[in-house]
Design an enzyme around this catalytic site. Structure first.
Site, mmCIF file in Angstrom:
data_model
loop_
_atom_site.group_PDB
_atom_site.id
_atom_site.type_symbol
_atom_site.label_atom_id
_atom_site.label_comp_id
_atom_site.label_asym_id
_atom_site.label_seq_id
_atom_site.Cartn_x
_atom_site.Cartn_y
_atom_site.Cartn_z
ATOM 1 N N SER A 65 0.915 -1.416 -0.094
ATOM 2 C CA SER A 65 -0.138 0.078 0.037
ATOM 3 C C SER A 65 0.763 1.272 0.053
ATOM 4 O O SER A 65 0.308 2.405 -0.270
ATOM 5 C CB SER A 65 -0.882 0.145 1.270
ATOM 6 O OG SER A 65 -2.141 -0.899 1.027
ATOM 7 N N LYS A 68 0.389 3.396 -3.007
ATOM 8 C CA LYS A 68 -0.761 4.213 -3.284
ATOM 9 C C LYS A 68 -0.471 5.515 -3.177
ATOM 10 O O LYS A 68 -1.276 6.342 -3.851
ATOM 11 C CB LYS A 68 -1.823 3.955 -2.015
ATOM 12 C CG LYS A 68 -2.304 2.398 -2.224
ATOM 13 C CD LYS A 68 -3.052 1.955 -1.115
ATOM 14 C CE LYS A 68 -3.833 0.703 -1.121
ATOM 15 N NZ LYS A 68 -4.673 0.246 0.277
ATOM 16 N N TYR A 190 -4.074 -2.502 -10.481
ATOM 17 C CA TYR A 190 -4.028 -2.093 -9.004
ATOM 18 C C TYR A 190 -3.321 -3.139 -8.171
ATOM 19 O O TYR A 190 -2.060 -2.740 -7.578
ATOM 20 C CB TYR A 190 -5.376 -2.164 -8.215
ATOM 21 C CG TYR A 190 -5.474 -2.218 -6.868
ATOM 22 C CD1 TYR A 190 -5.068 -1.267 -5.748
ATOM 23 C CD2 TYR A 190 -5.417 -3.385 -6.050
ATOM 24 C CE1 TYR A 190 -4.935 -1.195 -4.535
ATOM 25 C CE2 TYR A 190 -5.523 -3.494 -4.702
ATOM 26 C CZ TYR A 190 -5.229 -2.213 -4.121
ATOM 27 O OH TYR A 190 -5.214 -2.407 -2.546
ATOM 28 N N TYR A 242 -4.947 3.682 8.028
ATOM 29 C CA TYR A 242 -6.412 3.258 8.228
ATOM 30 C C TYR A 242 -7.002 3.656 9.540
ATOM 31 O O TYR A 242 -6.942 4.798 9.931
ATOM 32 C CB TYR A 242 -6.461 1.835 7.924
ATOM 33 C CG TYR A 242 -5.392 1.341 6.739
ATOM 34 C CD1 TYR A 242 -6.011 2.142 5.607
ATOM 35 C CD2 TYR A 242 -4.287 1.045 6.703
ATOM 36 C CE1 TYR A 242 -5.074 1.612 4.331
ATOM 37 C CE2 TYR A 242 -3.346 0.763 5.675
ATOM 38 C CZ TYR A 242 -3.829 1.147 4.491
ATOM 39 O OH TYR A 242 -3.272 0.907 3.198
ATOM 40 N N VAL A 260 1.163 -3.730 4.004
ATOM 41 C CA VAL A 260 1.018 -4.958 4.615
ATOM 42 C C VAL A 260 2.058 -6.080 4.547
ATOM 43 O O VAL A 260 2.452 -6.823 4.889
ATOM 44 C CB VAL A 260 -0.246 -5.942 4.252
ATOM 45 C CG1 VAL A 260 -1.656 -5.405 4.611
ATOM 46 C CG2 VAL A 260 -0.436 -6.153 2.640
HETATM 47 O O1 DON Z 1 -4.970 -4.767 -1.721
HETATM 48 C C1 DON Z 1 -4.341 -5.281 -0.655
HETATM 49 O O2 DON Z 1 -5.006 -5.767 0.084
HETATM 50 C C2 DON Z 1 -2.762 -4.982 -0.680
HETATM 51 N N1 DON Z 1 -2.490 -5.248 -2.165
HETATM 52 C C3 DON Z 1 -2.354 -3.862 -0.100
HETATM 53 C C4 DON Z 1 -2.825 -3.451 1.193
HETATM 54 C C5 DON Z 1 -1.849 -2.947 2.269
HETATM 55 O O3 DON Z 1 -0.799 -2.843 1.925
HETATM 56 C C6 DON Z 1 -2.652 -2.325 3.362
HETATM 57 N N2 DON Z 1 -1.790 -1.636 4.282
HETATM 58 N N3 DON Z 1 -1.606 -1.626 5.523
#
Ligand code: DON
Length: 306
Positions: A65, A68, A190, A242, A260
């Site tokens: 993320s 992003k 994405y 978040y 993550v």
């Molecule tokens: O879309 C997802 O779930 C992962 N590619 C990215 C989520 C993420 O990194 C949330 N961060 N803490």
């Protein structure tokens, strides 16, 4: 200044290294489950270019993320303030992959860092670019001075096989008319975007443009305006973690963004960017030791944006 921070980083690293490594690795993306949970690295890049790191700071990890922020920077640069008609700028108070508020807000994600918001940003990039995958990668290659950077097929494919929740998000937003392209194409981009891998050293350098009023530190090239840089930093402060964004601001006092894969980037405008990596996540999906370490850095330095 730089050597002062080197001591602080070492002190924080040495303390955190001895702490119990709490939390869980993200396993919902099968490829991420293979990571060694004991990894710990941190790297700081100052806007004068001086930089130093400790531990596993030269090992690549999945930035997830954190990417992003980079896709937002590119979309904001292209579309300008019209962007905010498609994505809001409010904290969500929900998990990163929540569908909850989309119903109430008629398909307008609360912010660009939740999965829903980042998916809409991908849709916007597809609409405005000839080849969003290629052009986004070129943008990040330029920003990071890493011409060899590529998406990780291994990680992207792993997420593509299991990403039903993100597919649901994309389809749900499409039902409100806030996705203009085919959901399959949007979600494919994405997942590629989230698959980028960098070291803490590369990541901290990449993010210095947001500590340097939108300009790259290596050649002073303008990436985005000072105002846009300020707004992206504001979003990182209020929405970067978040439902733990308040906690990060409270404990660390800097804008930042987590992923993550266990990475966190944080930055102090006009000063530095720091990337930390420790794969085990707390219950909010943010790196447990990463947050502890960054809290120590701003506590020891007695400097934050507050
Ligand atoms: O879309 C997802 O779930 C992962 N590619 C990215 C989520 C993420 O990194 C949330 N961060 N803490």
């Amino acid at each position: 200044m730089a050597s002062h921070y080197k001591d602080i980083l070492e002190k924080a690293y040495n303390k955190i290294h001895l702490l119990e490594n709490e939390g869980e690795i993200a396993t919902y993306i099968p490829e991420l489950a293979n990571i060694d949970p004991s990894k710990l690295g941190v790297h700081m890049t100052n806007i004068d270019g001086s930089n130093f790191g400790i531990g596993d700071h030269l090992e690549k990890f999945s930035i997830q993320s954190i990417a992003k922020v980079l896709s937002l920077a590119l979309a904001y640069k292209i579309v300008g303030e019209d962007l905010w008609e498609r994505v809001d700028v409010e904290p969500s108070g929900t998990k990163f992959d929540s569908l909850l508020l989309l119903e109430s807000y008629k398909g307008i994600p609360r912010n660009p860092f939740m999965n829903s918001g980042a998916i809409v940003i991908c849709d916007i990039l597809i609409s405005h670019l000839d080849n969003a995958k290629v052009e986004f990668l070129d943008f990040v290659r330029d920003l990071s001075d890493l011409p060899e950077l590529t998406y990780s097929d291994k990680i992207a494919d792993s997420e593509k096989r299991t990403g039903y929740r993100n597919m649901a998000l994309c389809n749900f937003i499409k039902s409100f008319g806030n996705i203009k392209n085919e959901p399959a194409e949007v979600i494919d981009f994405y997942f590629d975007m989230c698959s980028l891998e960098m070291t803490c050293q590369q990541l901290s350098k990449t993010f210095t443009f947001l500590a340097n009023n939108g300009h790259k530190i290596s050649d002073d090239k303008k990436i985005i305006s000072k105002t846009k840089s300020k707004r992206i930093n504001a979003l990182m402060l209020t929405c970067g973690f978040y439902d733990e964004s308040g906690e990060f601001a409270f404990r660390v006092g800097l804008p930042g963004k987590s992923g993550v894969g266990g990475g966190i980037v944080t930055l102090y405008p006009n000063n530095y960017a720091i990337a930390v990596w420790s794969p085990k996540l707390n219950e909010h999906g943010n790196s447990f030791r990463g947050m502890e370490l960054l809290e120590d850095v701003t506590t020891y330095s007695e400097l934050s944006i507050f």
